[in-house]
Design an enzyme around this catalytic site. Structure first.
Site, PDB file in Angstrom:
ATOM      1  N   LYS A  33       2.104   2.100  -5.038  1.00 64.94           N
ATOM      2  CA  LYS A  33       2.243   1.482  -6.338  1.00 64.94           C
ATOM      3  C   LYS A  33       1.623   1.765  -7.571  1.00 64.94           C
ATOM      4  O   LYS A  33       1.974   1.849  -8.468  1.00 64.94           O
ATOM      5  CB  LYS A  33       2.649  -0.170  -6.082  1.00 64.94           C
ATOM      6  CG  LYS A  33       3.374  -0.492  -5.234  1.00 64.94           C
ATOM      7  CD  LYS A  33       3.751  -1.992  -5.012  1.00 64.94           C
ATOM      8  CE  LYS A  33       2.531  -2.684  -4.306  1.00 64.94           C
ATOM      9  NZ  LYS A  33       1.984  -2.297  -2.875  1.00 64.94           N
TER      10      LYS A  33
ATOM     11  N   GLN B 127       1.935  -6.285  -3.053  1.00 64.97           N
ATOM     12  CA  GLN B 127       2.588  -6.254  -1.634  1.00 64.97           C
ATOM     13  C   GLN B 127       3.808  -5.461  -1.403  1.00 64.97           C
ATOM     14  O   GLN B 127       3.804  -4.402  -2.193  1.00 64.97           O
ATOM     15  CB  GLN B 127       2.776  -7.807  -1.381  1.00 64.97           C
ATOM     16  CG  GLN B 127       1.247  -8.650  -0.951  1.00 64.97           C
ATOM     17  CD  GLN B 127       0.577  -9.059  -2.228  1.00 64.97           C
ATOM     18  OE1 GLN B 127       1.315  -9.585  -3.182  1.00 64.97           O
ATOM     19  NE2 GLN B 127      -0.652  -8.650  -2.424  1.00 64.97           N
TER      20      GLN B 127
ATOM     21  N   GLY C 235      -4.415  -4.377  -3.911  1.00 67.83           N
ATOM     22  CA  GLY C 235      -5.420  -3.221  -4.327  1.00 67.83           C
ATOM     23  C   GLY C 235      -4.684  -2.112  -4.659  1.00 67.83           C
ATOM     24  O   GLY C 235      -4.055  -1.659  -3.684  1.00 67.83           O
ATOM     25  N   HIS C 236      -4.586  -1.820  -5.974  1.00 65.47           N
ATOM     26  CA  HIS C 236      -3.651  -0.678  -6.556  1.00 65.47           C
ATOM     27  C   HIS C 236      -4.493   0.402  -6.979  1.00 65.47           C
ATOM     28  O   HIS C 236      -5.510   0.180  -7.527  1.00 65.47           O
ATOM     29  CB  HIS C 236      -2.806  -1.203  -7.405  1.00 65.47           C
ATOM     30  CG  HIS C 236      -1.691  -2.328  -6.890  1.00 65.47           C
ATOM     31  ND1 HIS C 236      -0.809  -2.959  -7.661  1.00 65.47           N
ATOM     32  CD2 HIS C 236      -1.557  -2.697  -5.956  1.00 65.47           C
ATOM     33  CE1 HIS C 236       0.041  -3.715  -6.959  1.00 65.47           C
ATOM     34  NE2 HIS C 236      -0.583  -3.689  -5.725  1.00 65.47           N
TER      35      HIS C 236
ATOM     36  N   ASP D  26       0.736  -1.138  -0.129  1.00 65.35           N
ATOM     37  CA  ASP D  26       0.076  -0.023  -0.058  1.00 65.35           C
ATOM     38  C   ASP D  26       0.947   1.222  -0.086  1.00 65.35           C
ATOM     39  O   ASP D  26       0.397   2.282   0.573  1.00 65.35           O
ATOM     40  CB  ASP D  26      -0.789   0.140   1.176  1.00 65.35           C
ATOM     41  CG  ASP D  26      -1.994  -1.215   1.155  1.00 65.35           C
ATOM     42  OD1 ASP D  26      -2.272  -1.623   0.073  1.00 65.35           O
ATOM     43  OD2 ASP D  26      -2.316  -1.709   2.437  1.00 65.35           O
TER      44      ASP D  26
HETATM   45  P1  GDP Z   1      -0.788   0.195  -3.351  1.00 68.93           P
HETATM   46  O1  GDP Z   1      -1.099  -1.070  -3.219  1.00 68.93           O
HETATM   47  O2  GDP Z   1       0.665   0.310  -3.353  1.00 68.93           O
HETATM   48  O3  GDP Z   1      -0.873   0.402  -5.085  1.00 68.93           O
HETATM   49  O4  GDP Z   1      -1.291   1.230  -2.735  1.00 68.93           O
HETATM   50  P2  GDP Z   1      -2.946   1.503  -2.443  1.00 68.93           P
HETATM   51  O5  GDP Z   1      -3.699   1.990  -3.713  1.00 68.93           O
HETATM   52  O6  GDP Z   1      -3.386   0.449  -1.638  1.00 68.93           O
HETATM   53  O7  GDP Z   1      -2.712   2.665  -1.233  1.00 68.93           O
HETATM   54  C1  GDP Z   1      -2.439   3.900  -1.577  1.00 68.93           C
HETATM   55  C2  GDP Z   1      -3.449   4.875  -1.343  1.00 68.93           C
HETATM   56  O8  GDP Z   1      -2.908   6.177  -1.201  1.00 68.93           O
HETATM   57  C3  GDP Z   1      -4.557   5.172  -2.320  1.00 68.93           C
HETATM   58  O9  GDP Z   1      -5.922   5.463  -1.703  1.00 68.93           O
HETATM   59  C4  GDP Z   1      -4.013   6.132  -3.215  1.00 68.93           C
HETATM   60  O10 GDP Z   1      -5.078   6.909  -3.918  1.00 68.93           O
HETATM   61  C5  GDP Z   1      -3.382   7.062  -1.994  1.00 68.93           C
HETATM   62  N1  GDP Z   1      -2.375   7.956  -2.542  1.00 68.93           N
HETATM   63  C6  GDP Z   1      -1.303   7.539  -3.446  1.00 68.93           C
HETATM   64  N2  GDP Z   1      -0.432   8.460  -3.502  1.00 68.93           N
HETATM   65  C7  GDP Z   1      -0.764   9.293  -2.650  1.00 68.93           C
HETATM   66  C8  GDP Z   1      -0.282  10.668  -2.230  1.00 68.93           C
HETATM   67  O11 GDP Z   1       1.034  11.171  -2.457  1.00 68.93           O
HETATM   68  N3  GDP Z   1      -0.874  11.302  -1.315  1.00 68.93           N
HETATM   69  C9  GDP Z   1      -2.242  10.924  -0.829  1.00 68.93           C
HETATM   70  N4  GDP Z   1      -2.829  11.538  -0.052  1.00 68.93           N
HETATM   71  N5  GDP Z   1      -2.580   9.818  -1.113  1.00 68.93           N
HETATM   72  C10 GDP Z   1      -2.044   9.081  -2.234  1.00 68.93           C
HETATM   73  P1  IMO Z   2      -0.858  -4.355  -2.112  1.00 69.11           P
HETATM   74  O1  IMO Z   2      -0.576  -4.930  -3.494  1.00 69.11           O
HETATM   75  C1  IMO Z   2      -1.080  -4.623   2.021  1.00 69.11           C
HETATM   76  C2  IMO Z   2      -1.021  -8.507   3.838  1.00 69.11           C
HETATM   77  C3  IMO Z   2      -2.282  -9.091   4.553  1.00 69.11           C
HETATM   78  C4  IMO Z   2      -1.690  -9.834   5.613  1.00 69.11           C
HETATM   79  C5  IMO Z   2      -0.756 -10.559   4.847  1.00 69.11           C
HETATM   80  C6  IMO Z   2      -1.175 -12.051   4.303  1.00 69.11           C
HETATM   81  O2  IMO Z   2      -2.120  -3.418  -2.296  1.00 69.11           O
HETATM   82  O3  IMO Z   2       0.174  -3.577  -1.517  1.00 69.11           O
HETATM   83  P2  IMO Z   2      -2.590 -12.703   2.162  1.00 69.11           P
HETATM   84  O4  IMO Z   2      -3.922 -12.395   2.090  1.00 69.11           O
HETATM   85  O5  IMO Z   2      -1.778 -12.055   1.143  1.00 69.11           O
HETATM   86  O6  IMO Z   2      -2.182 -14.199   2.615  1.00 69.11           O
HETATM   87  O7  IMO Z   2      -2.083 -11.947   3.602  1.00 69.11           O
HETATM   88  O8  IMO Z   2      -0.102  -9.698   3.742  1.00 69.11           O
HETATM   89  N1  IMO Z   2      -1.270  -8.281   2.511  1.00 69.11           N
HETATM   90  C7  IMO Z   2      -1.330  -6.835   2.265  1.00 69.11           C
HETATM   91  N2  IMO Z   2      -0.930  -5.902   2.821  1.00 69.11           N
HETATM   92  N3  IMO Z   2      -1.025  -4.513   0.795  1.00 69.11           N
HETATM   93  C8  IMO Z   2      -1.260  -5.387   0.128  1.00 69.11           C
HETATM   94  O9  IMO Z   2      -1.205  -5.733  -1.399  1.00 69.11           O
HETATM   95  C9  IMO Z   2      -1.289  -6.705   0.753  1.00 69.11           C
HETATM   96  N4  IMO Z   2      -1.542  -8.101   0.257  1.00 69.11           N
HETATM   97  C10 IMO Z   2      -1.229  -8.975   1.413  1.00 69.11           C
HETATM   98  O10 IMO Z   2      -2.971  -7.817   5.137  1.00 69.11           O
HETATM   99  O11 IMO Z   2      -1.119  -9.063   6.431  1.00 69.11           O
HETATM  100 MG    MG Z   3      -2.870  -1.723  -1.889  1.00 65.01          MG
END
Ligand code: GDP
Ligand code: IMO
Ligand code: MG
Length: 427
Positions: free
Chosen positions: A16, A226, A40-41, A13
């Protein structure tokens, strides 16, 4: 010659999705190499938010092809829902989405086993806090050499034989160990053969596709899911996921040679978060942690769970840089720190009065670490509208420069908001 790998350098999270979307503009193919719909991207384009779980984050860039590689585990139900979502927002997938026939399938029993084993672990206070997407059980079957791959759907008899062999084992576990109902082969056959028809147009030999593209001089961006600290080998085991999100995982997960890789991006959040259980050395359980959670809207993209928050851990980040060969950092969510009067960076772990030389493997230490911090003055102003690094407040520049200096890697992209446009680049 042609491959850039992008990984999450913390516990996932990091942002990415946003960074891959931006970098997609200068590549031909974006490819996912591990994990599944546990990811979840998020991508925000002109204020509109899109969330992807399996399909690479390059899909919003016209002309870019997207590959779901052999190292992933594919839940066809989730994939089809995503295809549907993209079609509804007008994204053309024809000739753009390719799914490896070697990728393993997530089956209904994987999700049941994931939930049931978590419930059992929870009774002893040791649950991992998985996303419940069946990821662990699917990779167990893969490494146990009984997994069902997408290619197996091609031949009804092969699929049925494998499914029945798997059910013989898993129904036993579901019934005798977890007290659940057995699953019926006929029901799953019908469901999966139906999925097969729908995903068939996208299924192909993706390793050959990628290698041919590389030979033609095309550029590939490998999108990690991840993060490094969730890697099954190098993360905070056993509180990890069941795949290899590290850059090393990209070659086996896509079927490309290491010699094709020429650069590696690490995405790092300006603070730290973790969703699920397990050690988190710089976690803040106080008002500052709550502020980060609120300002950063730190709720899981896949499960909606709240993310634990803490200070940026440079000890862990340097470990991540070393493990992955990161040569550029993308620093995200810097804006979330805007209101803080003081910001801290963890620069050392100490045991028995001495700084540790390496990132520790023992969960027992990581659960009770002695972290040493450097404190920085906050900038306490909005970063909105700033377009050049040089125009950032001096306190912000100081914070970024300390990260670069500690890790020995330049911060080449700075994100100050979720939207595509809220980004500063230094390349
Ligand atoms: P990922 O799994 O690495 O792709 O990240 P996620 O999408 O799960 O979580 C990142 C969250 O932060 C999302 O809701 C993005 O829209 C948000 N986000 C990304 N970059 C920024 C930033 O620079 N500032 C803020 N406030 N939110 C951001
Ligand atoms: P992205 O790509 C954050 C965490 C789960 C749990 C552990 C194992 O969005 O960054 P799993 O379901 O993979 O067996 O769970 O890994 N986890 C993540 N945490 N971002 C993710 O993906 C994750 N995918 C799995 O919360 O701690
Ligand atoms: Mg994510």
């Amino acid at each position: 010659m042609g491959v850039t790998i992008l990984i999450g350098s913390q516990w996932g999270d990091e942002g990415k999705g946003k960074v891959v979307d931006l970098l997609s503009q200068s590549v031909d193919i974006v490819a996912r190499y591990q994990g599944g719909a546990n990811a979840g991207h998020t991508i925000v384009i002109d204020g509109k938010q899109h969330v992807l779980h399996l399909i690479p984050s390059g899909i919003f860039t016209p002309g870019v092809k997207c590959v779901i590689g052999n190292g992933t585990v594919v839940d066809p139900e989730s994939l089809l829902a995503e295809i549907d979502m993209l079609q509804k927002v007008g994204i053309d997938l024809e000739g753009r989405l390719f799914v490896s026939h070697r990728a393993h399938l997530i089956m209904p029993y994987h999700k049941l086993l994931d939930a049931a084993s978590e419930k059992r672990r929870n009774n002893s206070g040791k649950s991992i806090g998985t996303t419940g997407r069946g990821i662990g059980p699917a990779y167990i079957d893969k490494y146990n050499r009984r997994g069902i791959r997408i290619v197996d759907l091609l031949d009804r008899d092969v699929f049925e034989e494998k499914l029945r062999a798997n059910l013989a084992v898993h129904n036993d576990t579901l019934q005798k160990i977890y007290g659940l109902d057995a699953l019926r082969a006929e029901d799953i056959m019908e469901q999966y053969l139906n999925y097969d028809e729908l995903i068939d147009p996208y299924v192909t030999e993706t390793s050959a596709l990628l290698n041919e593209a590389l030979r033609e001089g095309k550029r590939v961006l490998a999108e990690g899911a991840q993060g490094v600290l969730l890697d099954v080998d190098h993360g905070t085991y056993p509180y990890v996921t069941s795949s290899s999100p590290t850059s090393g995982g990209a070659c086996s997960g896509l079927g490309i040679p290491p010699t094709a890789v020429d650069s590696i991006w690490g995405v790092v959040k300006a603070y730290a978060t973790r969703v699920g259980n397990g050690p988190f050395p710089t976690e803040l359980t106080d008002a500052t942690g709550e502020l980060l959670q609120r300002a950063g809207n730190e709720f899981g993209t896949t499960t909606g769970r709240s993310r634990r928050c803490g200070w940026l851990d440079l000890v862990a980040l340097r470990y991540s840089v070393q493990l992955n060969g990161i040569d550029s950092l993308a620093l995200t969510k810097l804006d979330v720190l805007n209101s803080l009067p003081e910001i801290r960076l963890c620069t050392s772990y100490v045991r028995d009065g001495k700084p540790l030389k390496h990132f520790p493997a023992e969960v027992s230490y990581l659960n009770n670490p002695q972290c040493e911090y450097e404190t920085f003055a906050g900038w306490q102003q909005s970063l909105a509208g700033i377009e050049r690094f040089e125009d950032l407040p001096p306190a912000t520049i100081k914070y970024i420069q300390r990260i670069e200096e500690f890790c020995g890697v330049p911060v080449r992209l700075i994100s100050v908001g979720p939207d595509r446009r809220q980004t500063l680049t230094r390349f």
